[in-house]
Write a protein that holds these residues in place. Structure first.
Motif, PDB file in Angstrom:
ATOM      1  N   LEU A  53       0.842  -1.196   0.000  1.00  0.00           N
ATOM      2  CA  LEU A  53       0.000   0.000   0.000  1.00  0.00           C
ATOM      3  C   LEU A  53       0.876   1.244   0.000  1.00  0.00           C
ATOM      4  O   LEU A  53       1.764   1.391   0.852  1.00  0.00           O
ATOM      5  CB  LEU A  53      -0.921   0.021   1.227  1.00  0.00           C
ATOM      6  N   THR A  54       0.625   2.120  -0.961  1.00  0.00           N
ATOM      7  CA  THR A  54       1.309   3.412  -1.039  1.00  0.00           C
ATOM      8  C   THR A  54       0.256   4.507  -1.042  1.00  0.00           C
ATOM      9  O   THR A  54      -0.600   4.536  -1.927  1.00  0.00           O
ATOM     10  CB  THR A  54       2.161   3.524  -2.318  1.00  0.00           C
ATOM     11  N   VAL A  55       0.295   5.378  -0.050  1.00  0.00           N
ATOM     12  CA  VAL A  55      -0.602   6.522   0.003  1.00  0.00           C
ATOM     13  C   VAL A  55       0.200   7.761  -0.366  1.00  0.00           C
ATOM     14  O   VAL A  55       1.270   8.007   0.196  1.00  0.00           O
ATOM     15  CB  VAL A  55      -1.226   6.692   1.402  1.00  0.00           C
ATOM     16  N   VAL A  56      -0.297   8.515  -1.341  1.00  0.00           N
ATOM     17  CA  VAL A  56       0.365   9.744  -1.772  1.00  0.00           C
ATOM     18  C   VAL A  56      -0.509  10.917  -1.346  1.00  0.00           C
ATOM     19  O   VAL A  56      -1.671  11.004  -1.743  1.00  0.00           O
ATOM     20  CB  VAL A  56       0.578   9.773  -3.300  1.00  0.00           C
ATOM     21  N   THR A  57       0.049  11.786  -0.524  1.00  0.00           N
ATOM     22  CA  THR A  57      -0.741  12.897  -0.012  1.00  0.00           C
ATOM     23  C   THR A  57       0.115  14.155   0.049  1.00  0.00           C
ATOM     24  O   THR A  57       1.342  14.096  -0.052  1.00  0.00           O
ATOM     25  CB  THR A  57      -1.322  12.562   1.383  1.00  0.00           C
ATOM     26  N   GLY A  58      -0.531  15.296   0.207  1.00  0.00           N
ATOM     27  CA  GLY A  58       0.190  16.545   0.314  1.00  0.00           C
ATOM     28  C   GLY A  58       0.953  16.644   1.626  1.00  0.00           C
ATOM     29  O   GLY A  58       0.532  16.081   2.652  1.00  0.00           O
ATOM     30  N   ALA A  59       2.063  17.355   1.610  1.00  0.00           N
ATOM     31  CA  ALA A  59       2.865  17.502   2.819  1.00  0.00           C
ATOM     32  C   ALA A  59       2.039  18.091   3.967  1.00  0.00           C
ATOM     33  O   ALA A  59       2.225  17.728   5.133  1.00  0.00           O
ATOM     34  CB  ALA A  59       4.078  18.376   2.528  1.00  0.00           C
ATOM     35  N   SER A  60       1.086  18.948   3.632  1.00  0.00           N
ATOM     36  CA  SER A  60       0.254  19.564   4.669  1.00  0.00           C
ATOM     37  C   SER A  60      -0.708  18.577   5.319  1.00  0.00           C
ATOM     38  O   SER A  60      -1.242  18.843   6.405  1.00  0.00           O
ATOM     39  CB  SER A  60      -0.537  20.740   4.083  1.00  0.00           C
ATOM     40  N   HIS A  61      -0.943  17.447   4.659  1.00  0.00           N
ATOM     41  CA  HIS A  61      -1.856  16.427   5.204  1.00  0.00           C
ATOM     42  C   HIS A  61      -1.108  15.249   5.815  1.00  0.00           C
ATOM     43  O   HIS A  61      -1.743  14.300   6.300  1.00  0.00           O
ATOM     44  CB  HIS A  61      -2.772  15.894   4.098  1.00  0.00           C
ATOM     45  N   GLY A  62       0.230  15.283   5.795  1.00  0.00           N
ATOM     46  CA  GLY A  62       1.002  14.128   6.238  1.00  0.00           C
ATOM     47  C   GLY A  62       0.691  13.697   7.657  1.00  0.00           C
ATOM     48  O   GLY A  62       0.482  12.510   7.931  1.00  0.00           O
TER      49      GLY A  62
END
Length: 275
Positions: A53-62
């Motif tokens: 599983l790879t989740v890609v999210t914005g740095a602000s949502h990390g």
């Protein structure tokens, strides 16, 4: 099943405002009242099929995504294959998916991967898994596969996929897999009504299943400089100055228009006709 799951979890949080905000986007909310966020529910739906599983999210949502404790929802053998990738800025769906796919290929070799939105609400989980299973089989044959939703009304808020009559495969309880002819932008209401009356059109749910080698080869052919930048990024530590510079140089493209549409024009895309 060896499906390497990619979940792009981003966006400005403008949908469902004011319930959803920039600091708390839709995918972090328990909109269905089931005790889990839409992101957690997405992981739960895919868990039995997931090899990594790879989740890609914005740095602000990390931090918020980390607090979802997604590895705890995975099978024990998959927990160590969880990764969260932080985007320095929004680069649309192609940036997230291409980066994740290239990292997967660098780590595991050519594998079957699938990109699934973090904020979908799906009631019939069994039917969804059957559709994903059919998509994986078609992707093993070299197609980029999208899961189309049979339209229940002439909706103008969704893009559409036009399918041909050519059946690539139909097996057991799995929905049929058809060759996709083209992708259509969000239509006017008369166009949407025409799509329903004509038949063979599906809502574009933005889900794609593919062999990483096939996807990246299309990217190399269609957007060579983009491909080279992604390959350079994979060799760097995310978040470093050099990495951020490369990321910021990427154009902002949706995967639909950058990859799926031109590949469909040459017969390389299939659609799983999910009800």
């Amino acid at each position: 099943m060896s499906l390497h799951v990619i979940i792009p979890a981003g966006g400005p949080g403008s949908r469902l405002w004011p319930l959803s905000r920039a600091a708390q986007p839709k995918f972090l909310l328990d909109l269905l009242g089931q005790g889990s966020s839409l992101l957690q529910a997405t992981v739960d739906r895919l868990c039995p099929l997931t090899a990594s599983l790879t989740v890609v999210t914005g740095a602000s949502h990390g931090e918020a995504v980390a607090s979802q404790n997604l590895p705890a929802r995975l099978n024990p053998e998959v927990k160590s294959k969880y990764a969260m990738l932080l985007e320095p800025s929004r680069k649309n769906s192609l940036g997230a998916i291409a980066w994740a796919a290239a990292r997967l290929q660098a780590k595991y070799g050519a594998v079957i991967a699938g990109s699934f939105a973090a904020d979908h609400a799906i009631k019939d989980v069994s039917a969804f898994r059957q559709a994903v299973t059919a998509a994986v089989k078609a992707a093993e044959g070299g197609k980029i596969v999208t899961i189309g939703i049979a339209p229940s009304r002439p909706a103008t808020a969704y893009g559409y996929i036009c399918a041909s009559d050519t059946i690539l495969r139909a097996e057991g309880d799995q929905p049929p897999v058809l060759v996709a002819k083209s992708f259509k932008e969000k239509p006017s209401e008369p166009q949407a009504r025409n799509y329903l009356e004509t038949g063979g059109y599906f809502w574009n749910a933005g889900m794609f299943v593919f062999n990483t080698e096939i996807l990246l080869s299309h990217l190399r052919e269609l957007l060579p400089s983009y491909y080279e930048t992604i390959q350079e990024m994979v060799r760097l530590t995310p978040g470093t100055a050099e990495f951020v510079t490369l990321w910021e140089s990427l154009p902002s493209y949706p995967i639909d228009t950058a990859i799926a549409e031109p590949v469909a024009a040459r017969g390389g895309v299939a659609v799983v006709a999910a009800a």
